[in-house]
Design an enzyme around this catalytic site. Structure first.
Site, PDB file in Angstrom:
ATOM      1  N   ARG A  17       0.826  -1.237  -0.056  1.00 20.95           N
ATOM      2  CA  ARG A  17      -0.045   0.029  -0.106  1.00 20.95           C
ATOM      3  C   ARG A  17       0.779   1.311   0.185  1.00 20.95           C
ATOM      4  O   ARG A  17       2.048   1.197  -0.033  1.00 20.95           O
ATOM      5  CB  ARG A  17      -1.001  -0.011   1.052  1.00 20.95           C
ATOM      6  CG  ARG A  17      -0.341  -0.207   2.599  1.00 20.95           C
ATOM      7  CD  ARG A  17      -0.902   0.684   3.522  1.00 20.95           C
ATOM      8  NE  ARG A  17      -1.051   2.085   3.314  1.00 20.95           N
ATOM      9  CZ  ARG A  17      -0.023   2.942   3.681  1.00 20.95           C
ATOM     10  NH1 ARG A  17       1.287   2.210   4.391  1.00 20.95           N
ATOM     11  NH2 ARG A  17      -0.030   4.269   3.470  1.00 20.95           N
ATOM     12  N   GLY A  18       0.079   2.525  -0.225  1.00 18.46           N
ATOM     13  CA  GLY A  18       0.860   3.600  -0.361  1.00 18.46           C
ATOM     14  C   GLY A  18       0.861   4.039  -1.845  1.00 18.46           C
ATOM     15  O   GLY A  18       1.458   3.045  -2.559  1.00 18.46           O
ATOM     16  N   ALA A  19       0.644   5.136  -2.240  1.00 20.78           N
ATOM     17  CA  ALA A  19       0.429   5.449  -3.670  1.00 20.78           C
ATOM     18  C   ALA A  19       1.730   5.152  -4.555  1.00 20.78           C
ATOM     19  O   ALA A  19       1.840   4.541  -5.680  1.00 20.78           O
ATOM     20  CB  ALA A  19      -0.158   6.961  -3.970  1.00 20.78           C
ATOM     21  N   GLY A  20       2.897   5.447  -3.636  1.00 21.73           N
ATOM     22  CA  GLY A  20       4.057   5.343  -4.434  1.00 21.73           C
ATOM     23  C   GLY A  20       4.593   3.677  -4.471  1.00 21.73           C
ATOM     24  O   GLY A  20       4.885   3.463  -5.585  1.00 21.73           O
ATOM     25  N   ARG A  60      -6.990  -0.999  -7.449  1.00 17.57           N
ATOM     26  CA  ARG A  60      -7.414   0.080  -6.587  1.00 17.57           C
ATOM     27  C   ARG A  60      -7.754   1.331  -7.636  1.00 17.57           C
ATOM     28  O   ARG A  60      -6.882   1.630  -8.435  1.00 17.57           O
ATOM     29  CB  ARG A  60      -6.309   0.420  -5.607  1.00 17.57           C
ATOM     30  CG  ARG A  60      -6.289  -0.716  -4.534  1.00 17.57           C
ATOM     31  CD  ARG A  60      -5.555  -0.237  -3.471  1.00 17.57           C
ATOM     32  NE  ARG A  60      -6.229   0.699  -2.612  1.00 17.57           N
ATOM     33  CZ  ARG A  60      -5.720   1.278  -1.664  1.00 17.57           C
ATOM     34  NH1 ARG A  60      -4.231   1.206  -1.196  1.00 17.57           N
ATOM     35  NH2 ARG A  60      -6.573   2.346  -0.882  1.00 17.57           N
ATOM     36  N   CYS A 124      -2.305   9.793   7.892  1.00 15.04           N
ATOM     37  CA  CYS A 124      -2.310   8.404   7.406  1.00 15.04           C
ATOM     38  C   CYS A 124      -0.719   8.355   7.374  1.00 15.04           C
ATOM     39  O   CYS A 124       0.015   8.670   8.151  1.00 15.04           O
ATOM     40  CB  CYS A 124      -2.785   8.522   5.821  1.00 15.04           C
ATOM     41  SG  CYS A 124      -3.095   6.807   5.150  1.00 15.04           S
ATOM     42  N   ASP A 193      -2.666  10.740  -3.234  1.00 11.17           N
ATOM     43  CA  ASP A 193      -2.893   9.698  -4.230  1.00 11.17           C
ATOM     44  C   ASP A 193      -3.166   9.989  -5.297  1.00 11.17           C
ATOM     45  O   ASP A 193      -2.706   9.418  -6.414  1.00 11.17           O
ATOM     46  CB  ASP A 193      -4.197   8.765  -3.648  1.00 11.17           C
ATOM     47  CG  ASP A 193      -3.791   7.804  -2.350  1.00 11.17           C
ATOM     48  OD1 ASP A 193      -3.587   8.680  -1.168  1.00 11.17           O
ATOM     49  OD2 ASP A 193      -3.246   7.015  -2.443  1.00 11.17           O
ATOM     50  N   ASN A 203      -6.627  12.346  -1.263  1.00 13.00           N
ATOM     51  CA  ASN A 203      -5.630  11.637  -0.471  1.00 13.00           C
ATOM     52  C   ASN A 203      -6.633  10.928   0.593  1.00 13.00           C
ATOM     53  O   ASN A 203      -7.784  11.318   0.672  1.00 13.00           O
ATOM     54  CB  ASN A 203      -4.577  12.581   0.043  1.00 13.00           C
ATOM     55  CG  ASN A 203      -3.505  11.994   1.105  1.00 13.00           C
ATOM     56  OD1 ASN A 203      -3.260  10.921   0.369  1.00 13.00           O
ATOM     57  ND2 ASN A 203      -3.257  12.270   2.047  1.00 13.00           N
ATOM     58  N   LYS A 204      -5.893  10.171   1.527  1.00  9.99           N
ATOM     59  CA  LYS A 204      -6.644   9.382   2.435  1.00  9.99           C
ATOM     60  C   LYS A 204      -7.749  10.351   3.506  1.00  9.99           C
ATOM     61  O   LYS A 204      -7.603  11.270   3.519  1.00  9.99           O
ATOM     62  CB  LYS A 204      -5.643   8.816   3.693  1.00  9.99           C
ATOM     63  CG  LYS A 204      -6.274   8.228   4.716  1.00  9.99           C
ATOM     64  CD  LYS A 204      -6.810   6.734   3.812  1.00  9.99           C
ATOM     65  CE  LYS A 204      -6.073   5.898   3.034  1.00  9.99           C
ATOM     66  NZ  LYS A 204      -6.465   5.212   2.265  1.00  9.99           N
ATOM     67  N   LYS A 229       2.018  11.221  -9.780  1.00 10.23           N
ATOM     68  CA  LYS A 229       0.843  11.365  -8.602  1.00 10.23           C
ATOM     69  C   LYS A 229      -0.317  12.338  -9.265  1.00 10.23           C
ATOM     70  O   LYS A 229      -1.296  12.460  -8.662  1.00 10.23           O
ATOM     71  CB  LYS A 229       1.268  11.466  -7.641  1.00 10.23           C
ATOM     72  CG  LYS A 229       1.633   9.962  -6.640  1.00 10.23           C
ATOM     73  CD  LYS A 229       2.121  10.444  -5.291  1.00 10.23           C
ATOM     74  CE  LYS A 229       2.949   8.913  -4.758  1.00 10.23           C
ATOM     75  NZ  LYS A 229       3.475   9.123  -3.423  1.00 10.23           N
TER      76      LYS A 229
HETATM   77  P1  RI2 Z   1       3.107   7.720  -0.437  1.00 10.07           P
HETATM   78  C1  RI2 Z   1      -1.874   6.259   0.601  1.00 10.07           C
HETATM   79  O1  RI2 Z   1      -2.995   5.628   0.461  1.00 10.07           O
HETATM   80  C2  RI2 Z   1      -2.124   7.455   1.650  1.00 10.07           C
HETATM   81  O2  RI2 Z   1      -3.404   7.965   1.393  1.00 10.07           O
HETATM   82  C3  RI2 Z   1      -1.212   8.272   1.445  1.00 10.07           C
HETATM   83  O3  RI2 Z   1      -1.278   9.535   1.919  1.00 10.07           O
HETATM   84  C4  RI2 Z   1      -0.618   8.065  -0.046  1.00 10.07           C
HETATM   85  O4  RI2 Z   1      -0.930   6.924  -0.281  1.00 10.07           O
HETATM   86  C5  RI2 Z   1       0.442   8.275  -0.581  1.00 10.07           C
HETATM   87  O5  RI2 Z   1       1.524   7.778   0.041  1.00 10.07           O
HETATM   88  P2  RI2 Z   1      -3.208   3.887   1.021  1.00 10.07           P
HETATM   89  O6  RI2 Z   1      -2.378   3.055  -0.011  1.00 10.07           O
HETATM   90  O7  RI2 Z   1       3.188   7.276  -1.890  1.00 10.07           O
HETATM   91  O8  RI2 Z   1      -2.841   3.840   2.565  1.00 10.07           O
HETATM   92  O9  RI2 Z   1       3.535   9.013  -0.286  1.00 10.07           O
HETATM   93  O10 RI2 Z   1      -4.866   3.904   0.923  1.00 10.07           O
HETATM   94  O11 RI2 Z   1       3.744   6.616   0.421  1.00 10.07           O
END
Ligand code: RI2
Length: 306
Positions: A17-20, A60, A124, A193, A203-204, A229
Site C-alpha cells: 500500500r501507499g500510492a508510491g 485500486r 495516514c 494519491d 488523499n486518505k 501522482k
Molecule cells: P506515499 C496512501 O494511500 C495514503 O493516502 C498516502 O497519503 C498516499 O497513499 C501516498 O503515500 P493507501 O494506500 O506514496 O494507504 O507518499 O490507501 O507513500
C-alpha cells in the site's frame, strides 16, 4: 501470470500500500510478466500485456500513480517481442529508479519549508511526507510531529512507529481531534494519491478536514507528491474515482446484523480543493497547485491523457 496475480492481490488487499509503493510494485510485476512471454508472437504478446495491465490497474481505483506507472512501463514501439521486452524492461527500471530517487529529492526540497522548532501535523502514512519530515530532522531541526490515527485502517500506527524508530518526538491523536489541536501546529504535511489538473488533492479520507482546519487557523498545508501522482486524464474531464472499501473495515459484521435499519459507508479518500493547499513538493520542484497542468504537460506528457 501467477506472480502478476499475486502482486495484484497484494495491492487490492493493501498488503502492498501507499500510492508510491503500489506504482513501483505494479511496474516490476508488469516487467517480469512481459519477460515470461518471450516465446509468443507479437500480437499475442501485446494482447496479454494489455490484459495484465488492466488486472493491475483495476485493483485500486483512486491512486493515479498506479495507471501512470503501468502506462509508462508497458509502452513500446517494437516490431518484435525481443525488442518489446527490452523496451519494457528499460521503462520499468527507469520508473522504479526515478520513484526511489524522487523520495530523496522531495525530502530535500520540502525540508526547506520546515523551520527549527516546528510542530508538523500529518495524516495516514505517506512515504513522501515522511521523507520531508525525516530530512528536516536529519538537518538538525528541533521538530515534533502530531500524527492522526487515520481510521478505519489506522495507517497512523505505521507512521508513529516509523517516527518513533527515527527518534522524532511524536504525538498521536484521533482523527476527530484535528481541529482542536491545530492551534498547536505550525504546518501540515501530507502525501497524495492523485492530484487533478485543477490542483485538487485526492488523499486518505480525512485529509480535507486537516486542510480546512489548517486554513481556518492560517497554517500552511504542504503536499508531498511525486510527479507521477498527477492525473493526466483529468485534463479530459475525467473525475478521480473515490474508492469505496469494505464496510468490514469500519464495523463488526455481527454488530451490523443487529442494526437492520443502518447502512455503513467506507469511502477511502477525499478531495481537498486547491485553495486549501499552499505548495505541492515534487521531485522537480515546489509548485503551487495552480500549476498542476504544467506538471502534467512537462513531466508526464499529454499522451498519457488518452
Ligand atoms: P506515499 C496512501 O494511500 C495514503 O493516502 C498516502 O497519503 C498516499 O497513499 C501516498 O503515500 P493507501 O494506500 O506514496 O494507504 O507518499 O490507501 O507513500
Amino acid at each position: 501470470m501467477d506472480n502478476l496475480n499475486t502482486t495484484a492481490e497484494k495491492i487490492r488487499t493493501m498488503e502492498i500500500r501507499g500510492a508510491g509503493r503500489i506504482a513501483v510494485a505494479a511496474s516490476a510485476a508488469l516487467r517480469d510478466y512481459a519477460m515470461s512471454l518471450k516465446s509468443l508472437p507479437l500480437s499475442e504478446f501485446n494482447l496479454k500485456l494489455e490484459a495484465a495491465a488492466k488486472t493491475l490497474v483495476d485493483t485500486r481505483p483512486t491512486a493515479v500513480s498506479l495507471p501512470n506507472s503501468v502506462a509508462l512501463t508497458k509502452r513500446h514501439s517494437a516490431t518484435n517481442v525481443y525488442d518489446a521486452i527490452n523496451e519494457i524492461t528499460g521503462n520499468a527500471e527507469k520508473f522504479i529508479k526515478n520513484a526511489e530517487q524522487a523520495l530523496g529529492k522531495i525530502g530535500r526540497i520540502g525540508a526547506q519549508r520546515i523551520r527549527d522548532g516546528d510542530v508538523i501535523m500529518t495524516h495516514c502514512n505517506s512515504h513522501a511526507a515522511l521523507s520531508i519530515i525525516k530530512t528536516a530532522f536529519d538537518q538538525g531541526k528541533d521538530i515534533s510531529v502530531i500524527a492522526t490515527e487515520s481510521r478505519p485502517r489506522r495507517q497512523g500506527l505505521i507512521t508513529i512507529k516509523e517516527l518513533n524508530d527515527y527518534g522524532i518526538p511524536t504525538t498521536m491523536i484521533v482523527d476527530s481531534a484535528v481541529r482542536l489541536i491545530m492551534k498547536e501546529v505550525d504546518l501540515v504535511v501530507v502525501g497524495a494519491d492523485s492530484i487533478s489538473v485543477n490542483g485538487a488533492l485526492i488523499n486518505k479520507i480525512g485529509t480535507s478536514q486537516l486542510a480546512m482546519a489548517a486554513h481556518e487557523a492560517r497554517r500552511n498545508v504542504i503536499v508531498a507528491a511525486e510527479t507521477y501522482k498527477f492525473s493526466p486524464r483529468t485534463l479530459l474531464g475525467e473525475m478521480v474515482e473515490i474508492e469505496d472499501r469494505s464496510i468490514d473495515e469500519v464495523i463488526d459484521a455481527q454488530i451490523l446484523r443487529e442494526l437492520p435499519n443502518v447502512k455503513v459507508r467506507n469511502p477511502a479518500f477525499d478531495v481537498t480543493p486547491a485553495e486549501y493547499i499552499d505548495l505541492i513538493i515534487t521531485e522537480v520542484g515546489a509548485f503551487p497547485p495552480t500549476m498542476a497542468f504544467t506538471v502534467i504537460k512537462d513531466y508526464l506528457g499529454l499522451e498519457l491523457a488518452v
